[in-house]
Scaffold this active site. Sequence first.
Site: not given
Ligand code: NAP
Length: 283
Positions: A52, A198-199
């Site tokens: 990252y 997850p979102l």
């Molecule tokens: N192992 C892997 O290959 C892999 C791949 C992808 C991700 N990951 C891990 O998984 C974590 C989570 O996935 P992700 O960050 O990609 O996606 P996510 O958690 O599904 O969604 C993040 C998005 O949701 C928004 N959000 C979060 N809380 C919110 C709320 N209460 N209300 C409205 N919008 C909200 C955020 O915007 P705001 O900033 O505006 O809140 C951000 O744009 C990553 O940070 C990473 O650590 C791992």
Amino acid sequence: MILKTLGRIGFGSMQLTGSGHWGAADDPENSIRVLRDAVSAGVRHIDTADAYGPFTAEKYIRKALHPYPDDLLIATKGGLTRQGPNKWAPCGRPEYLRQCVEMSLRRLQIDRIGLYYLHRIDPAVPVADQLGVLSDMQTEGKIGHIGVSKVNAEQLRVASRLVTVAAVQNKYSIADRHSENILRHCESNDITFVPYAPLATGALTSSRALGKLAVRYGTTPAQLVLAWLLHHSHAIAAIPGSRCSAHIYENIAAIDLSLTRDDSAAIDAAVSSPTSIGWAGQE
Ligand SMILES: NC(=O)c1ccc[n+]([C@@H]2O[C@H](COP(=O)([O-])OP(=O)(O)OC[C@H]3O[C@@H](n4cnc5c(N)ncnc54)[C@H](OP(=O)(O)O)[C@@H]3O)[C@@H](O)[C@H]2O)c1
């Protein structure tokens, strides 16, 4: 099970870096603030990876949180190299993975990584070599638990023969259940399942149908789908990502939302509603 240590809602740090998960954040001070706010609000599981930035998220974590609370678990990953914004390529050569672990230890300023994932299984390198070096480093005391990420059922079976897999991190949400079989395997084998995105990378939070349901429950769409995940499986430890402290507080509060089977079905129905959710079924 490592789930007890992780808690049910942690924090994903991937969004704290620059565009395309490349370089510094536009507002690095915000990234630092958000990490501190997450821990102050009770998060005890921070998910990151050397990729990252690369390296940026780990550096922010150290800057924001070192010296760390004793009960904070930082999970990091190695084995994915970067070529530019949104570009990722696996490298599972054992000497490279050893360097990844050593450098994460140095960047995070810790002696031992609580949970270390092989970010991707590299098809060009025998899996036994990739997990073998992580197992060696576990024996050396540099890694607590070993996890794997984005694995299919066969890869998980092979990995579980080679090491004790403590956690699997695969893409999973109420809107994307391709890994349901892996989740069920984890449940039956004392493996924690950490759903990434997850979102649905934020798409679920703007669903009109979920919005309507959330008003009825006096909650928010994000809280509904996070609560749905926790209700859906006892093996899940979620790691929603955010650059916004208010969203992080909101997400953590989802722990307190207890659902009945009917509530869970209503959330499911809202997400499946074809009229209101333009993103459903998309990658
Ligand atoms: N192992 C892997 O290959 C892999 C791949 C992808 C991700 N990951 C891990 O998984 C974590 C989570 O996935 P992700 O960050 O990609 O996606 P996510 O958690 O599904 O969604 C993040 C998005 O949701 C928004 N959000 C979060 N809380 C919110 C709320 N209460 N209300 C409205 N919008 C909200 C955020 O915007 P705001 O900033 O505006 O809140 C951000 O744009 C990553 O940070 C990473 O650590 C791992």
